[in-house]
Structure formats: structure tokens, C-alpha cells
Design a protein around this motif. Structure first.
Motif, PDB file in Angstrom:
ATOM      1  N   SER A   1       2.233   5.941  -7.526  1.00 57.80           N
ATOM      2  CA  SER A   1       1.208   6.736  -8.221  1.00 57.80           C
ATOM      3  C   SER A   1       1.561   8.221  -8.239  1.00 57.80           C
ATOM      4  O   SER A   1       1.086   8.967  -9.096  1.00 57.80           O
ATOM      5  CB  SER A   1      -0.151   6.533  -7.548  1.00 57.80           C
ATOM      6  N   ALA A   2       2.390   8.646  -7.263  1.00 58.31           N
ATOM      7  CA  ALA A   2       2.782  10.056  -7.194  1.00 58.31           C
ATOM      8  C   ALA A   2       4.162  10.310  -7.814  1.00 58.31           C
ATOM      9  O   ALA A   2       4.681  11.429  -7.742  1.00 58.31           O
ATOM     10  CB  ALA A   2       2.785  10.513  -5.733  1.00 58.31           C
ATOM     11  N   ALA A   3       4.760   9.266  -8.437  1.00 58.79           N
ATOM     12  CA  ALA A   3       6.099   9.410  -9.011  1.00 58.79           C
ATOM     13  C   ALA A   3       6.097  10.452 -10.132  1.00 58.79           C
ATOM     14  O   ALA A   3       5.152  10.560 -10.917  1.00 58.79           O
ATOM     15  CB  ALA A   3       6.586   8.068  -9.537  1.00 58.79           C
ATOM     16  N   LYS A   4       7.217  11.187 -10.213  1.00 58.91           N
ATOM     17  CA  LYS A   4       7.305  12.277 -11.194  1.00 58.91           C
ATOM     18  C   LYS A   4       7.612  11.782 -12.596  1.00 58.91           C
ATOM     19  O   LYS A   4       7.235  12.403 -13.587  1.00 58.91           O
ATOM     20  CB  LYS A   4       8.377  13.271 -10.753  1.00 58.91           C
ATOM     21  N   ASP A   5       8.351  10.665 -12.717  1.00 63.37           N
ATOM     22  CA  ASP A   5       8.703  10.147 -14.041  1.00 63.37           C
ATOM     23  C   ASP A   5       8.822   8.627 -13.974  1.00 63.37           C
ATOM     24  O   ASP A   5       8.746   8.008 -12.917  1.00 63.37           O
ATOM     25  CB  ASP A   5      10.006  10.781 -14.537  1.00 63.37           C
ATOM     26  N   SER A   6       9.041   8.022 -15.139  1.00 62.13           N
ATOM     27  CA  SER A   6       9.089   6.560 -15.231  1.00 62.13           C
ATOM     28  C   SER A   6      10.288   5.980 -14.498  1.00 62.13           C
ATOM     29  O   SER A   6      10.213   4.876 -13.946  1.00 62.13           O
ATOM     30  CB  SER A   6       9.119   6.131 -16.699  1.00 62.13           C
ATOM     31  N   LEU A   7      11.398   6.697 -14.469  1.00 62.10           N
ATOM     32  CA  LEU A   7      12.591   6.200 -13.781  1.00 62.10           C
ATOM     33  C   LEU A   7      12.337   6.089 -12.279  1.00 62.10           C
ATOM     34  O   LEU A   7      12.693   5.077 -11.645  1.00 62.10           O
ATOM     35  CB  LEU A   7      13.783   7.130 -14.048  1.00 62.10           C
ATOM     36  N   GLU A   8      11.754   7.128 -11.697  1.00 58.84           N
ATOM     37  CA  GLU A   8      11.433   7.092 -10.272  1.00 58.84           C
ATOM     38  C   GLU A   8      10.453   5.963  -9.973  1.00 58.84           C
ATOM     39  O   GLU A   8      10.566   5.263  -8.970  1.00 58.84           O
ATOM     40  CB  GLU A   8      10.843   8.425  -9.817  1.00 58.84           C
ATOM     41  N   LYS A   9       9.496   5.762 -10.909  1.00 59.03           N
ATOM     42  CA  LYS A   9       8.514   4.702 -10.727  1.00 59.03           C
ATOM     43  C   LYS A   9       9.194   3.332 -10.735  1.00 59.03           C
ATOM     44  O   LYS A   9       8.895   2.466  -9.901  1.00 59.03           O
ATOM     45  CB  LYS A   9       7.459   4.795 -11.827  1.00 59.03           C
ATOM     46  N   GLN A  10      10.121   3.121 -11.668  1.00 55.97           N
ATOM     47  CA  GLN A  10      10.830   1.841 -11.748  1.00 55.97           C
ATOM     48  C   GLN A  10      11.651   1.581 -10.486  1.00 55.97           C
ATOM     49  O   GLN A  10      11.683   0.455  -9.968  1.00 55.97           O
ATOM     50  CB  GLN A  10      11.747   1.835 -12.976  1.00 55.97           C
ATOM     51  N   ASN A  11      12.326   2.616 -10.009  1.00 58.15           N
ATOM     52  CA  ASN A  11      13.137   2.456  -8.793  1.00 58.15           C
ATOM     53  C   ASN A  11      12.267   2.100  -7.587  1.00 58.15           C
ATOM     54  O   ASN A  11      12.648   1.264  -6.757  1.00 58.15           O
ATOM     55  CB  ASN A  11      13.917   3.744  -8.513  1.00 58.15           C
TER      56      ASN A  11
ATOM     57  N   TYR B   1       0.830  -1.207   0.000  1.00 59.56           N
ATOM     58  CA  TYR B   1       0.000   0.000   0.000  1.00 59.56           C
ATOM     59  C   TYR B   1       0.865   1.258   0.000  1.00 59.56           C
ATOM     60  O   TYR B   1       0.626   2.197  -0.770  1.00 59.56           O
ATOM     61  CB  TYR B   1      -0.919  -0.013   1.222  1.00 59.56           C
ATOM     62  N   GLU B   2       1.881   1.259   0.865  1.00 63.19           N
ATOM     63  CA  GLU B   2       2.767   2.422   0.970  1.00 63.19           C
ATOM     64  C   GLU B   2       3.449   2.721  -0.363  1.00 63.19           C
ATOM     65  O   GLU B   2       3.492   3.881  -0.814  1.00 63.19           O
ATOM     66  CB  GLU B   2       3.816   2.157   2.051  1.00 63.19           C
ATOM     67  N   TYR B   3       3.969   1.684  -1.017  1.00 65.80           N
ATOM     68  CA  TYR B   3       4.703   1.908  -2.264  1.00 65.80           C
ATOM     69  C   TYR B   3       3.774   2.204  -3.436  1.00 65.80           C
ATOM     70  O   TYR B   3       4.134   2.951  -4.350  1.00 65.80           O
ATOM     71  CB  TYR B   3       5.598   0.708  -2.572  1.00 65.80           C
ATOM     72  N   GLN B   4       2.575   1.641  -3.437  1.00 63.39           N
ATOM     73  CA  GLN B   4       1.633   1.972  -4.507  1.00 63.39           C
ATOM     74  C   GLN B   4       1.280   3.456  -4.465  1.00 63.39           C
ATOM     75  O   GLN B   4       1.126   4.102  -5.516  1.00 63.39           O
ATOM     76  CB  GLN B   4       0.359   1.124  -4.381  1.00 63.39           C
ATOM     77  N   MET B   5       1.170   4.005  -3.252  1.00 60.09           N
ATOM     78  CA  MET B   5       0.906   5.430  -3.116  1.00 60.09           C
ATOM     79  C   MET B   5       2.076   6.251  -3.649  1.00 60.09           C
ATOM     80  O   MET B   5       1.893   7.252  -4.355  1.00 60.09           O
ATOM     81  CB  MET B   5       0.656   5.777  -1.636  1.00 60.09           C
TER      82      MET B   5
END
Length: 340
Positions: free
Chosen positions: A77-87, A70-74
Motif C-alpha cells: 500500500s506504501a509502494a511508490k510505483d507499480s513495479l515496486e508493488k509487483q515485486n 499483513y506485513e506485505y500488504q502494508m
């Protein structure tokens, strides 16, 4: 959270009471050769999906992974770009994998115990029931009983061997070292003593909290005792006679009719049948101890002012306007003794 059906909850609640602490196990392999295999597998998936994992987490059998997801899905969803999302996804996966490794041996034990309960025939039903009841005793009843009776004393805990000896003696109808009635009375005595200790501890804590109020009451009574006309009894109760009566004096078994007004030391009126012009009727022993003591000395027709120390009033009780350990003042007029 998903809605849990009655049947699913009942099924896994029953299974959950049959845990067996065993070493080593592996997840059975799925072999879906026919429709019954498929239905059986689907039912197992549904049981787990409809709340079993949450139950295991809440029971402390396994570490909780739901909060991490739950914590990481939040965050994702608020990640600024795809790289941050992948990390973030990699970080979440690493944490979940780490917890899964910790959970694996515990889940193997759970599955082994679950399988033993599910596959046990009639010849093993007594054994399974023993596991079920033993789990309830060890995980629920004993911790609560130990905490209640022994409190914070970690050196004292119910011992397994004598517990089992007593339990087995009863169910096997053997001669008992301590009879059933004596055992029950002993338990009740220990429980009562534990309750008394808890109440005494709570009262001491409250006394510290209300020490200023206690000191004010003691100071008031000490100064009041010096006033002309004020009589102090051995109990600490004080009274002065405003009007002398000449009627009979009530006893413990009598019911009386009175007008009264009660005030705090600061003059606040907390109750007054006098203002309501509505005499109160009650048994002599159905009131606070200070009242009972005074009434058994008052002739009918008397009007007294009584000064009641907290231990003859409401003690440590919090009664709203009347705070714990309050010294109280009452004007009491005894109008009569009611017919029984």
C-alpha cells in the motif's frame, strides 16, 4: 480479527482436541451434487474462516502466514510505483508458498485426525475420547506439571508407561501398586516441595537484590546490642524497657490491647496507633513473630522499644513503605488483656 460465533468456536474447539498424529492424508474432493452437499461444504469453509486457521497457528500446528500477508500488504500500500508493488507481491507469494509447503504435511495429519473424529461411530467414541484426553494431557497438563515440579532439570520428566499404568489401574478397578490416597498425598508432597524450592530460589534472588538493606540491618543490630539497657534474645530480637508494668503477662491464646508506633531504621513512621490515639486489639499469635515473642514477656502496663530483625518481621515481603528484608523498630505499650 473477525468475530467468532459461539457455535463455531464450540465446534472447532471440540474438534481440535481430537488430533491424531498419522502419516499421509489428502484433502477430500468437493462434489456439490445437491443442496445438502453445498450446505455441508459451505459450513466447512465457514468453520475454517471463522478462526480455525488462527487457532492452528496459535497452537503451533502450522506456521503463521497471516503476519507475512499483513506485513506485505502494508508495504504494498506504501509502494511508490507499480513495479515496486509487483515485486513486493511476488516476494510475498514466494514466502507464503514456502510456508504452505512446510504446512502441508501437518495439515494432512490434522485433516486425517479430524476426519477420523467426525466419522467415528459409537463403537469408536471411547477411542476418540482417549485421543482427546491424551492430547490434553500431553500438550497441556504434562508440560505444566513437569515445569512446575522439575523446574529447569531437563533430565527429569513424567514417564508415559508408569503414568498409563496408574491411570489404567484406576479406571479398570485393578489392584494398585500405590493406593489412591497414598498417590494423592505423594503428589501433594511433591507439589509442596516444589513450591518451597521456588520460594527459596526467589528469596535468594531477592536477598541478592536487597543485600545492602540486609547489611544495614545487621550492622544496626550489632551496634544497638552494645547500648546500655538493650537486651538481645537468642532469636535475635532486641528490646529495651521504657516503662515497667506489673500486670499479667499474655499467653498465646490471649487477645491484647496496645498502642504502638513502627518506624524504619531511617526514622520513617510506617504505622502508628499512637498518633491515631486508637489502641489496636489482636491475638498474640496474629502478628509478626518478633511481636509475639515480645508480648509473651511483657507485663500489662509495660512500654517497650523492640528492634525486630527482618526474619522476625516481614521477611522477603514487599509491603510498600516496608521493603523486603527490613529491620524494624517499634514502641509498644501493652494496655491490657481483653476478655475472651
Amino acid at each position: 480479527m473477525k468475530r467468532k460465533s459461539f457455535y463455531v468456536l464450540a465446534a472447532f474447539a471440540a474438534c481440535s482436541m481430537m488430533f491424531a498424529s498419522c502419516n499421509g492424508s489428502s484433502t477430500p474432493k468437493a462434489s456439490l451434487k445437491d443442496p445438502v452437499d453445498t450446505l455441508s461444504y459451505a459450513y466447512g469453509v465457514s468453520l475454517a474462516d471463522q478462526g480455525l486457521m488462527q487457532f492452528l497457528e496459535q497452537s503451533g500446528v502450522i506456521e503463521n502466514t497471516s503476519n507475512i500477508e499483513y506485513e506485505y500488504q502494508m508495504k504494498i500500500s506504501a509502494a511508490k510505483d507499480s513495479l515496486e508493488k509487483q515485486n513486493l507481491e511476488k516476494e510475498m507469494k514466494a514466502k507464503i508458498d514456502s510456508l504452505n509447503k512446510i504446512n502441508a504435511p501437518k495439515l494432512n495429519d490434522f485433516i486425517k485426525g479430524l476426519k477420523e473424529a467426525l466419522t467415528a461411530g459409537k463403537e469408536k467414541s471411547a477411542y476418540i475420547q482417549g485421543l482427546s484426553i491424551g492430547h490434553q494431557i500431553s500438550q497441556q497438563m504434562l508440560p505444566e506439571f513437569n515445569k512446575f515440579v522439575f523446574g529447569d532439570d531437563s533430565t527429569k520428566r513424567i514417564k508415559t508407561d508408569p503414568l498409563l499404568a496408574g491411570l489404567a489401574g484406576v479406571i479398570k478397578n485393578e489392584d494398585l501398586a500405590l493406593g489412591k490416597m497414598d498417590a494423592n498425598m505423594y503428589i501433594q508432597k511433591e507439589i509442596q516441595e516444589a513450591q518451597n524450592r521456588q520460594m527459596a530460589k526467589q528469596e535468594e534472588q531477592l536477598k541478592e537484590q536487597y543485600k545492602d538493606s540486609i547489611a544495614a540491618g545487621e550492622k544496626f543490630l550489632a551496634e544497638n546490642a552494645k547500648k546500655e539497657g538493650v537486651i538481645t534474645l537468642p532469636s535475635g530480637l532486641q528490646y529495651e524497657i521504657i516503662k515497667r508494668g506489673s500486670g499479667p503477662i499474655p499467653t498465646d491464646t490471649d487477645r491484647v490491647r496496645v498502642l504502638y508506633q513502627g518506624t524504619l531504621l531511617n526514622g520513617t513512621v510506617f504505622d502508628s496507633s499512637l498518633n491515631r490515639n486508637d489502641p489496636a486489639i489482636f491475638g498474640v499469635t496474629q502478628v509478626i513473630p518478633g511481636w509475639t515473642e515480645a508480648l509473651k514477656m511483657m507485663p500489662v502496663g509495660s512500654k517497650w522499644r523492640i528492634y525486630v530483625p527482618y526474619d522476625l518481621a516481614y521477611g522477603s515481603q514487599d509491603r510498600g513503605t516496608i521493603k523486603p528484608f527490613s529491620t524494624l523498630v517499634f514502641e509498644v505499650e501493652l494496655l491490657g488483656i481483653e476478655n475472651k
